[in-house]
Scaffold this motif. Sequence first.
Motif, mmCIF file in Angstrom:
data_model
loop_
_atom_site.group_PDB
_atom_site.id
_atom_site.type_symbol
_atom_site.label_atom_id
_atom_site.label_comp_id
_atom_site.label_asym_id
_atom_site.label_seq_id
_atom_site.Cartn_x
_atom_site.Cartn_y
_atom_site.Cartn_z
ATOM 1 N N VAL A 29 0.811 -1.219 0.000
ATOM 2 C CA VAL A 29 0.000 0.000 0.000
ATOM 3 C C VAL A 29 0.843 1.266 0.000
ATOM 4 N N VAL A 30 1.888 1.331 0.814
ATOM 5 C CA VAL A 30 2.671 2.565 0.923
ATOM 6 C C VAL A 30 3.277 2.995 -0.420
ATOM 7 N N PRO A 31 4.040 2.140 -1.111
ATOM 8 C CA PRO A 31 4.575 2.577 -2.416
ATOM 9 C C PRO A 31 3.465 2.885 -3.419
ATOM 10 N N PHE A 32 2.404 2.073 -3.414
ATOM 11 C CA PHE A 32 1.327 2.252 -4.385
ATOM 12 C C PHE A 32 0.614 3.594 -4.180
ATOM 13 N N VAL A 33 0.157 3.863 -2.955
ATOM 14 C CA VAL A 33 -0.579 5.103 -2.677
ATOM 15 C C VAL A 33 0.337 6.314 -2.851
ATOM 16 N N TYR A 34 1.595 6.178 -2.484
ATOM 17 C CA TYR A 34 2.545 7.286 -2.668
ATOM 18 C C TYR A 34 2.614 7.696 -4.138
ATOM 19 N N HIS A 35 2.799 6.718 -5.018
ATOM 20 C CA HIS A 35 2.896 7.035 -6.445
ATOM 21 C C HIS A 35 1.563 7.525 -7.001
ATOM 22 N N LEU A 36 0.456 6.983 -6.535
ATOM 23 C CA LEU A 36 -0.867 7.381 -7.004
ATOM 24 C C LEU A 36 -1.160 8.836 -6.655
ATOM 25 N N ILE A 37 -0.920 9.216 -5.409
ATOM 26 C CA ILE A 37 -1.182 10.588 -4.971
ATOM 27 C C ILE A 37 -0.199 11.564 -5.614
ATOM 28 N N SER A 38 1.056 11.160 -5.723
ATOM 29 C CA SER A 38 2.063 12.031 -6.351
ATOM 30 C C SER A 38 1.711 12.318 -7.805
ATOM 31 N N ALA A 39 1.279 11.278 -8.528
ATOM 32 C CA ALA A 39 0.937 11.437 -9.945
ATOM 33 C C ALA A 39 -0.302 12.295 -10.140
ATOM 34 N N SER A 40 -1.236 12.243 -9.171
ATOM 35 C CA SER A 40 -2.474 13.009 -9.305
ATOM 36 C C SER A 40 -2.250 14.502 -9.086
ATOM 37 N N GLY A 41 -1.203 14.852 -8.368
ATOM 38 C CA GLY A 41 -0.910 16.258 -8.113
ATOM 39 C C GLY A 41 -1.717 16.860 -6.980
ATOM 40 N N GLU A 42 -2.598 16.076 -6.362
ATOM 41 C CA GLU A 42 -3.395 16.597 -5.247
ATOM 42 C C GLU A 42 -2.612 16.531 -3.949
ATOM 43 N N GLN A 43 -2.937 17.426 -3.057
ATOM 44 C CA GLN A 43 -2.293 17.499 -1.743
ATOM 45 C C GLN A 43 -0.771 17.485 -1.878
ATOM 46 N N PRO A 44 -0.183 18.474 -2.581
ATOM 47 C CA PRO A 44 1.272 18.490 -2.781
ATOM 48 C C PRO A 44 2.046 18.500 -1.465
#
Length: 262
Positions: A29-44
């Motif tokens: 979960v940690v690597p997956f959600v990290y990359h997902l949120i980073s790619a979305s640009g939300e909550q920088p």
Amino acid sequence: MIEILIVLGAGFITGITTILFGFGGGFVVVPFVYHLISASGEQPGQAMHIAVATSTAVMILNASYATLTNWRSGNLLRETIVPLIFFIGVGAALGAFAASLLADSAIRLLFVVYMVVTIADCLFRRGFLVKPARAELSPATLFVGGPLIGAIATLLGVGGSVMTVPLLRRHGYEMKHCVSAANPLSIPVAVIGALMYVALGWNVMTGPQYLGYVNLSVLGLLVVAGIAGILFAKTWLPKVNDVLHARIYVLLLILVLIAISL
């Protein structure tokens, strides 16, 4: 639609690793959600905090359900859980508080360092790949190691399995008992960590999909798919021998390290 399928796929894999390796979700979960949120640009600047918080929330249900299935299978040994679980719970509260004081990049760096040290320890120090003779957990291990496991596990959102599994393994337990114990030992980390991250991110995060630092949309999909993965692993995957189980465990740690590093 593609993002939803990816989330469900990650959740399914999380359920499988929960049963086979006691991860409870953190290392997927940690690597997956990290990359997902980073790619979305939300909550920088908050991607790692969100990843760790969501991971701890996922672990509450995944680890609890896996604990129930392992108990029914007779793989849980009381001496691998009590009293270590109480000392881990104390450290969990300290770890969540420490995470609020660190920058997003600092937590990611610590995650990478933590993985490198753990992999090297499993590969190059005797007592993991080949099971030693059975030995009781010493008072020093309980009073010092327990809180340390809880603090690091909550800080990095990994549930503690990467420390409890090698710890129990070096004390002479078979991998099936180490992995089974990792799930109940992750529950106090998950509960305390999730509550702390909700409180710490309450006035920081914006948007209806967030409860503190926890992303509720991602959480719901991961939990549903995770339970499906647990049922699949218990029903369809073949049992592996003890030595191979230990080797696959280390290999999976290496894959997670590569994922978070990239």
